[in-house]
Design an enzyme around this catalytic site. Structure first.
Site, PDB file in Angstrom:
ATOM      1  N   ASP A   1      -0.421  -1.944   1.933  1.00  0.00           N
ATOM      2  CA  ASP A   1       0.253  -0.922   2.732  1.00  0.00           C
ATOM      3  C   ASP A   1      -0.629   0.317   2.852  1.00  0.00           C
ATOM      4  O   ASP A   1      -1.517   0.541   2.022  1.00  0.00           O
ATOM      5  CB  ASP A   1       1.578  -0.508   2.073  1.00  0.00           C
ATOM      6  CG  ASP A   1       2.544  -1.675   1.971  1.00  0.00           C
ATOM      7  OD1 ASP A   1       2.446  -2.601   2.788  1.00  0.00           O
ATOM      8  OD2 ASP A   1       3.397  -1.635   1.061  1.00  0.00           O
TER       9      ASP A   1
HETATM   10  N1  URA Z   1       3.419  -5.104  -2.316  1.00  0.00           N
HETATM   11  C1  URA Z   1       3.786  -3.984  -1.632  1.00  0.00           C
HETATM   12  O1  URA Z   1       4.956  -3.617  -1.610  1.00  0.00           O
HETATM   13  N2  URA Z   1       2.824  -3.293  -0.995  1.00  0.00           N
HETATM   14  C2  URA Z   1       1.521  -3.635  -1.021  1.00  0.00           C
HETATM   15  O2  URA Z   1       0.693  -2.942  -0.427  1.00  0.00           O
HETATM   16  C3  URA Z   1       1.147  -4.786  -1.738  1.00  0.00           C
HETATM   17  C4  URA Z   1       2.123  -5.504  -2.363  1.00  0.00           C
END
Ligand code: URA
Length: 243
Positions: free
Chosen positions: A103
């Protein structure tokens, strides 16, 4: 055998049309022999290609370990946002892409390559490649949170999550934040955030430290990257040889 215009574009000499004009202008030779046909075929393992007299270094595949900073999107291009590919300044190949997705606000280990076969292997759910993160969460976790993560959680998808390993690293009494190490084998959208949400907590900070055998190099500051060693590439390709 590959076309010389593709070979040069892949080696970072510009777009296909830029390298074609480079070739037509007589700037490119194989050994001593000037080549003016952009469609000429060359053998990357045998032919010595020169641009303006300097030998071209060609690699079919490139592999980079990026310490992704927060605030950068995991994409190859974006009209508004800075992408992880914008951070790979020395990449020659134009077909680099990130393996999987972190993310925008997640930090840590991200593999960038143009090796589609390896990416497919690492992302295929059947291979259950372990990805380990450190998560700092707010809220009051249930006492059996470790068991709940192990048994799988309903995060609103068709299926419960696969078994995840949760280890509590710290509880900060002053600000009531908990720090966990979380290991998952899937790569669902916002998976870790949604898992904590399912037990009444909120992820405040998330950083990935490993993917299969590949560990984030502690020498890389946030935003820095380095090429993988050939040993790291080999280890990533084989499931059972992590040391
Ligand atoms: N899980 C998440 O919620 N975000 C990420 O970036 C990676 C794994």
């Amino acid at each position: 055998m590959i076309r010389i215009d593709k070979y040069l574009a892949d080696s970072g000499y510009g777009t296909r049309s830029e390298v074609r004009s480079l070739i037509r202008l007589g700037n490119v030779s194989i050994g001593e022999k000037i080549i003016k046909d952009p469609g000429a075929k060359i053998d990357p393992d045998k032919d010595k290609v020169l641009v303006k007299g300097a030998e071209v270094s060609y690699s079919e595949y490139e592999y980079y370990m990026l310490s992704k900073p927060a605030g950068v999107v995991t994409a190859t291009t974006d009209r508004k946002e800075k992408t992880v590919l914008d951070l790979i300044k020395t990449g020659k190949r134009r077909d680099l892409f990130p393996v999987g997705r972190l993310d925008k606000d997640t930090e840590g280990l991200l593999l960038i390559t143009n090796d589609g076969e390896l990416a497919h292997f690492l992302l295929s759910p059947k291979n259950k490649i372990e990805k380990t993160y450190v998560a700092v969460v707010s809220g009051e976790p249930p006492v059996d949170i470790t068991q709940l993560f192990r048994e799988g959680l309903d995060i609103g998808d068709d299926k419960k999550t696969e078994e995840a390993l949760l280890i509590q690293l710290e509880k900060n009494e002053a600000n009531s934040l908990y720090t966990y190490e979380v290991t998952i084998t899937e790569g669902r959208y916002h998976e870790i955030k949604r898992m904590f949400e399912a037990v009444g907590c909120k992820v405040e900070y998330l950083k990935r430290y490993s993917m299969g055998c590949l560990k984030l190099d502690p020498g890389l500051a946030s935003g820095q990257y380095r090429e993988l060693t050939s040993g790291e590439v080999e280890q990533l390709r084989s499931l059972n040889k992590c040391k």
